[in-house]
Write a protein that holds these residues in place. Structure first.
Motif, PDB file in Angstrom:
ATOM      1  N   UNK A 137     -22.432  32.429 -23.786  1.00 54.92           N
ATOM      2  CA  UNK A 137     -22.522  30.972 -23.729  1.00 54.92           C
ATOM      3  C   UNK A 137     -21.138  30.342 -23.893  1.00 54.92           C
ATOM      4  N   UNK A 138     -20.333  30.902 -24.783  1.00 58.03           N
ATOM      5  CA  UNK A 138     -18.974  30.397 -24.977  1.00 58.03           C
ATOM      6  C   UNK A 138     -18.145  30.543 -23.706  1.00 58.03           C
ATOM      7  N   UNK A 139     -18.238  31.703 -23.053  1.00 59.15           N
ATOM      8  CA  UNK A 139     -17.485  31.924 -21.830  1.00 59.15           C
ATOM      9  C   UNK A 139     -17.919  30.951 -20.734  1.00 59.15           C
ATOM     10  N   UNK A 140     -19.222  30.643 -20.683  1.00 56.03           N
ATOM     11  CA  UNK A 140     -19.717  29.704 -19.687  1.00 56.03           C
ATOM     12  C   UNK A 140     -19.079  28.336 -19.871  1.00 56.03           C
ATOM     13  N   UNK A 141     -19.111  27.806 -21.080  1.00 53.95           N
ATOM     14  CA  UNK A 141     -18.577  26.469 -21.329  1.00 53.95           C
ATOM     15  C   UNK A 141     -17.060  26.445 -21.168  1.00 53.95           C
ATOM     16  N   UNK A 142     -16.403  27.483 -21.624  1.00 52.88           N
ATOM     17  CA  UNK A 142     -14.942  27.523 -21.506  1.00 52.88           C
ATOM     18  C   UNK A 142     -14.518  27.536 -20.041  1.00 52.88           C
ATOM     19  N   UNK A 143     -15.100  28.400 -19.261  1.00 55.80           N
ATOM     20  CA  UNK A 143     -14.752  28.487 -17.838  1.00 55.80           C
ATOM     21  C   UNK A 143     -15.089  27.197 -17.096  1.00 55.80           C
ATOM     22  N   UNK A 144     -16.197  26.566 -17.475  1.00 56.23           N
ATOM     23  CA  UNK A 144     -16.587  25.323 -16.805  1.00 56.23           C
ATOM     24  C   UNK A 144     -15.598  24.202 -17.112  1.00 56.23           C
ATOM     25  N   UNK A 145     -15.132  24.126 -18.345  1.00 57.06           N
ATOM     26  CA  UNK A 145     -14.138  23.101 -18.714  1.00 57.06           C
ATOM     27  C   UNK A 145     -12.857  23.291 -17.921  1.00 57.06           C
ATOM     28  N   UNK A 146     -12.399  24.537 -17.825  1.00 58.31           N
ATOM     29  CA  UNK A 146     -11.166  24.823 -17.094  1.00 58.31           C
ATOM     30  C   UNK A 146     -11.341  24.532 -15.607  1.00 58.31           C
ATOM     31  N   UNK A 147     -12.487  24.881 -15.044  1.00 57.42           N
ATOM     32  CA  UNK A 147     -12.735  24.628 -13.622  1.00 57.42           C
ATOM     33  C   UNK A 147     -12.717  23.141 -13.314  1.00 57.42           C
ATOM     34  N   UNK A 148     -13.353  22.355 -14.166  1.00 60.72           N
ATOM     35  CA  UNK A 148     -13.399  20.908 -13.940  1.00 60.72           C
ATOM     36  C   UNK A 148     -11.997  20.316 -14.003  1.00 60.72           C
ATOM     37  N   UNK A 149     -11.241  20.701 -15.028  1.00 60.42           N
ATOM     38  CA  UNK A 149      -9.890  20.161 -15.183  1.00 60.42           C
ATOM     39  C   UNK A 149      -8.994  20.566 -14.014  1.00 60.42           C
ATOM     40  N   UNK A 150      -9.081  21.820 -13.577  1.00 59.10           N
ATOM     41  CA  UNK A 150      -8.252  22.273 -12.452  1.00 59.10           C
ATOM     42  C   UNK A 150      -8.665  21.570 -11.151  1.00 59.10           C
ATOM     43  N   UNK A 151      -9.942  21.369 -10.959  1.00 57.44           N
ATOM     44  CA  UNK A 151     -10.414  20.713  -9.733  1.00 57.44           C
ATOM     45  C   UNK A 151      -9.902  19.285  -9.637  1.00 57.44           C
ATOM     46  N   UNK A 152      -9.883  18.577 -10.744  1.00 62.13           N
ATOM     47  CA  UNK A 152      -9.449  17.182 -10.739  1.00 62.13           C
ATOM     48  C   UNK A 152      -7.966  17.022 -11.047  1.00 62.13           C
ATOM     49  N   UNK A 153      -7.222  18.121 -11.138  1.00 54.86           N
ATOM     50  CA  UNK A 153      -5.774  18.064 -11.283  1.00 54.86           C
ATOM     51  C   UNK A 153      -5.285  17.549 -12.602  1.00 54.86           C
TER      52      UNK A 153
END
Length: 433
Positions: A40-56
């Motif tokens: 669950x931790x890996x899911x939330x961590x990866x999702x936060x990073x993906x969102x931030x990288x997508x929106x620059x």
């Protein structure tokens, strides 16, 4: 970066985001052993990073992450505070207050390091949600590499000097510039410098190679002053161009309403703007010439140093000039062979119209359209009621003789074209008749 766009991105990345059973399990707080909540931790961590990288972005707000990004009908994840806290302890995120102040001296930077170490021990999952912003260290490094790559494309030397304003605009803002420079300073790839020339001028010296940034020299301060002057002159040119266009539009509107005196005043403003632009452009060209000379001198210095190193290596390894010449000839033969292969692989030329042909046809059309302008317009008669099109108004402004009250004096618009946005002196000229 509104919450609606973020939620749309989440639904694309997580197809089962709206599944109630899965969402209920994901939104629960961490409990039990680490092996129980690690996925669950890996899911939330990866999702936060993906969102931030997508929106620059690489700076996030904890309250925004919990209450806006991951809000599902008023429900928010109960484990986000622990996710951010674990990422903080593992060094994947950091606070701006933990970063070394890049605009301060060495002693102050050392004080900041000690202070940040003391503050880390007091951090808790509850307190991390109270932070204004957190920095994703992985994305911070990516942003720093992106800035260096962008600077390398416009500079040929191993280092460059840019103004603080330009550096911050490249990073995305003041906070972002602070974080990137703090990271580069820690890697010894960037250094802050400032000088007082009637007003404070701040800049950044950045190493564009793998080597650490060299110490700041007097030439760096002079280069910073020149670059700062160049940017100020360019900004002034942009202001002059905008005012010139506004005067032109006002002159056309005055002609449309039949107000000849008001059109004359706006035409004089255009002439004054053209003269100011020529002066400003002349100063800008001189500054750019000096900067070009400095860049050429530095490049020549690097080439000379490389030749000296090469000569020393040849001498130390007892290599003859004939051997070096033979290697160069073999290299030339390899390059020629490669060019022949590339030429053989080139596609056959197509029969499509080239860009030059298209431009030539476009110029012919412009000439044909221009031949239909008002040729019999009386310059002293203003604009007749039947001339209602924008083209007629523009042509009337081209041919209008604007007479002053004093006898025997006046001004005429010979060319009302919009001044170019580049630095060439092709601005419209309003000459005295």
């Amino acid at each position: 970066m509104d919450s609606k766009s973020v939620k749309e991105f989440i639904r694309k990345e997580v197809p089962d985001w709206d599944d109630e059973l899965i969402a209920t399990a994901r939104f629960k707080a961490f409990s039990g052993q680490k092996s129980d909540w690690e996925p669950k931790f890996q899911f939330w961590k990866n999702l936060i990073v993906k969102i931030a990288r997508h929106f620059g972005v690489f700076i996030i707000s904890p309250p925004q992450v919990k209450n806006e990004w991951f809000n599902r009908g008023g429900l928010t994840p109960l484990c986000i505070d622990h996710v951010l806290f674990i990422m903080y302890n593992e060094g994947e995120i950091t606070r701006i207050s933990d970063m070394v102040g890049p605009y301060s001296g060495r002693i102050t930077q050392l004080f900041y390091k000690v202070k940040s170490l003391m503050n880390r021990s007091t951090m808790s999952p509850e307190s991390i949600l109270l932070e204004d912003c957190l920095i994703l260290t992985t994305l911070l490094k990516e942003k720093a590499d992106e800035v260096i790559k962008c600077l390398s494309e416009s500079h040929w030397n191993s280092h460059c000097v840019v103004t603080r304003n330009k550096f911050e605009s490249m990073c995305g803002g003041q906070k972002e510039g602070y974080a990137v420079l703090s990271y580069l300073s820690g890697c010894r790839k960037g250094q802050y410098l400032s000088t007082n020339k009637k007003e404070l001028i701040e800049g950044i010296k950045v190493s564009l190679s793998s080597a650490v940034v060299s110490g700041v020299s007097s030439l760096d301060f002079d280069t910073l002053h020149l670059i700062w002057t160049q940017e100020k002159l360019q900004q002034q040119l942009d202001v002059i161009d905008r005012r010139w266009e506004m005067s032109r539009q006002s002159a056309l509107a005055s002609l449309k309403s039949g107000n000849k005196k008001l059109a004359l005043r706006h035409a004089k403003e255009m002439k004054l703007g053209t003269e100011n632009r020529e002066k400003c452009n002349s100063l800008l060209n001189r500054v750019e010439e000096v900067l070009s000379v400095i860049a050429n001198v530095e490049s020549t210095k690097q080439v000379t140093g490389a030749i000296q190193i090469g000569a020393r290596v040849i001498k130390e390894n007892k290599i003859s000039i004939e051997e070096v010449q033979l290697c160069l000839e073999e290299l030339d033969e390899s390059i020629d062979s490669q060019k022949q292969v590339e030429k053989a692989l080139e596609p056959a030329p197509t029969l499509a119209m080239e860009d030059e042909d298209i431009e030539e046809e476009f110029r012919k059309l412009e000439i044909e359209i221009g031949s239909g302008n008002l040729k019999d317009l009386n310059p002293e008669a203003g604009v007749s009621d039947s001339e209602g099109t924008d083209q007629s108004l523009a042509d009337a402004l081209l041919n209008l003789k604007l007479a002053d009250d004093a006898p025997g004096s006046g001004s005429a618009i010979q060319n009302s074209g919009l001044p170019a946005k580049n630095r060439e002196s092709n601005s419209p000229m309003l000459e005295a008749a």
